[in-house]
Design a protein around this motif. Structure first.
Motif, mmCIF file in Angstrom:
data_model
loop_
_atom_site.group_PDB
_atom_site.id
_atom_site.type_symbol
_atom_site.label_atom_id
_atom_site.label_comp_id
_atom_site.label_asym_id
_atom_site.label_seq_id
_atom_site.Cartn_x
_atom_site.Cartn_y
_atom_site.Cartn_z
ATOM 1 N N LEU A 1 9.494 3.201 -4.430
ATOM 2 C CA LEU A 1 10.417 2.460 -4.963
ATOM 3 C C LEU A 1 11.456 1.493 -3.379
ATOM 4 C CD1 LEU A 1 10.092 -0.093 -6.171
ATOM 5 C CD2 LEU A 1 11.724 0.395 -8.526
ATOM 6 N N PRO A 2 12.564 2.542 -3.033
ATOM 7 C CA PRO A 2 13.499 2.560 -2.954
ATOM 8 C C PRO A 2 12.837 2.168 -1.245
ATOM 9 C CG PRO A 2 13.503 4.983 -3.293
ATOM 10 C CD PRO A 2 12.491 4.025 -3.926
ATOM 11 N N SER A 3 11.918 2.159 0.060
ATOM 12 C CA SER A 3 11.455 1.521 0.500
ATOM 13 C C SER A 3 11.462 0.609 0.559
ATOM 14 C CB SER A 3 10.264 2.620 1.514
ATOM 15 O OG SER A 3 11.381 4.349 1.378
ATOM 16 N N LEU A 4 10.407 0.058 -0.606
ATOM 17 C CA LEU A 4 9.758 -1.321 -0.515
ATOM 18 C C LEU A 4 11.213 -1.761 -0.888
ATOM 19 C CD1 LEU A 4 7.505 -3.463 -1.387
ATOM 20 C CD2 LEU A 4 7.737 -2.574 -3.709
ATOM 21 N N TRP B 1 15.259 -13.099 -1.014
ATOM 22 C CA TRP B 1 14.386 -12.411 -2.453
ATOM 23 C C TRP B 1 15.414 -12.418 -3.352
ATOM 24 C CZ3 TRP B 1 8.593 -10.554 -2.306
ATOM 25 C CH2 TRP B 1 8.171 -11.036 -1.457
ATOM 26 N N GLY B 2 16.257 -12.749 -2.492
ATOM 27 C CA GLY B 2 17.815 -10.986 -3.619
ATOM 28 C C GLY B 2 18.086 -10.251 -4.484
ATOM 29 N N HIS B 3 18.692 -10.013 -5.113
ATOM 30 C CA HIS B 3 19.208 -8.936 -5.664
ATOM 31 C C HIS B 3 17.341 -8.778 -6.606
ATOM 32 C CE1 HIS B 3 19.768 -5.174 -7.508
ATOM 33 N NE2 HIS B 3 19.888 -6.088 -9.152
ATOM 34 N N ILE B 4 16.385 -7.383 -6.231
ATOM 35 C CA ILE B 4 15.137 -7.385 -7.845
ATOM 36 C C ILE B 4 16.213 -6.109 -8.117
ATOM 37 C CG2 ILE B 4 13.387 -5.879 -7.926
ATOM 38 C CD1 ILE B 4 13.318 -8.848 -5.777
ATOM 39 N N ALA B 5 16.399 -7.069 -9.754
ATOM 40 C CA ALA B 5 16.956 -6.198 -10.365
ATOM 41 C C ALA B 5 15.809 -5.816 -12.094
ATOM 42 C CB ALA B 5 17.564 -7.667 -11.984
ATOM 43 N N SER B 6 14.491 -6.621 -11.733
ATOM 44 C CA SER B 6 13.938 -5.318 -12.750
ATOM 45 C C SER B 6 12.241 -5.388 -11.439
ATOM 46 C CB SER B 6 13.329 -6.812 -13.582
ATOM 47 O OG SER B 6 12.409 -6.354 -14.013
ATOM 48 N N VAL B 7 11.791 -4.900 -11.918
ATOM 49 C CA VAL B 7 10.799 -4.229 -11.596
ATOM 50 C C VAL B 7 9.458 -3.335 -12.367
ATOM 51 C CG1 VAL B 7 8.754 -2.791 -10.102
ATOM 52 C CG2 VAL B 7 11.337 -3.163 -9.541
ATOM 53 N N THR B 8 8.322 -4.502 -12.399
ATOM 54 C CA THR B 8 7.569 -4.580 -13.713
ATOM 55 C C THR B 8 6.206 -3.469 -13.354
ATOM 56 O OG1 THR B 8 7.741 -5.641 -15.105
ATOM 57 C CG2 THR B 8 6.046 -5.232 -15.851
ATOM 58 N N TRP C 1 0.729 -1.576 -0.341
ATOM 59 C CA TRP C 1 -0.167 -0.245 -0.261
ATOM 60 C C TRP C 1 0.669 1.526 -0.171
ATOM 61 C CZ3 TRP C 1 -3.278 1.429 5.187
ATOM 62 C CH2 TRP C 1 -3.623 2.871 4.595
ATOM 63 N N PRO C 2 1.151 1.455 -0.821
ATOM 64 C CA PRO C 2 2.039 3.141 -1.411
ATOM 65 C C PRO C 2 1.559 4.370 -1.145
ATOM 66 C CG PRO C 2 1.815 2.303 -3.024
ATOM 67 C CD PRO C 2 1.109 1.360 -2.508
ATOM 68 N N HIS C 3 2.408 4.970 -0.159
ATOM 69 C CA HIS C 3 1.731 6.464 0.140
ATOM 70 C C HIS C 3 1.488 6.935 -1.036
ATOM 71 C CE1 HIS C 3 2.599 6.292 4.021
ATOM 72 N NE2 HIS C 3 3.827 5.409 3.842
#
Length: 137
Positions: A44-47, A55-62, A34-36
């Motif tokens: 995104l940085p806080s998430l 979960w490892g390094h998240i390299a991609s966000v869609t 539930w973003p602000h």
């Protein structure tokens, strides 16, 4: 490319995130966020900083291109490059897909930022079940 540092402590004091309980079986949703706001550069940085290390390094966000404020194709978050992809997914407009090479894919339901706390709480609980772990406002 936009470079961001660690999230500012006063920007949004509470990350509103609930993760589904770990399961060996595939699940439709891995959590609820539930973003602000719909500003990826701010949210995104806080998430990403709050996600489990497993979960490892998240390299991609869609994200759904219709909902989110325009953002660059990639950003530097906590010393890591993250590719930002925009998609029009009529079957899942309110989700964020996180990809970590070698670790997997995680789908988070997005509760609209303007949702009231009274509405968001039950939505988040229902989406991931009563045994959810994580933080919620």
């Amino acid at each position: 490319m936009i470079i961001t540092g660690p999230p500012a402590p006063t920007a949004h004091p509470l990350l509103r995130l609930r993760l589904a309980p770990h399961s060996a079986l595939p699940q439709r949703l891995d959590g609820v966020w539930w973003p602000h706001s719909y500003d990826l550069l701010a949210e995104l940085p806080s998430l990403l900083a709050a996600l489990p290390r497993a979960w490892g390094h998240i390299a991609s966000v869609t994200v759904n291109s219709a909902a989110w404020v325009a953002a660059p194709g990639r950003m530097f978050v906590c010393n890591q490059v993250v590719r930002l992809r925009r998609a029009v997914a009529p079957h899942a407009p309110d989700t964020v897909v996180l990809l970590a090479p070698g670790h997997g894919r995680w789908d988070l339901l997005v509760v609209p930022p303007d949702t009231t706390a009274e509405e968001a709480g039950p939505l988040m609980t229902a989406a991931v079940g009563d045994r959810a772990r994580g933080r919620q406002e």
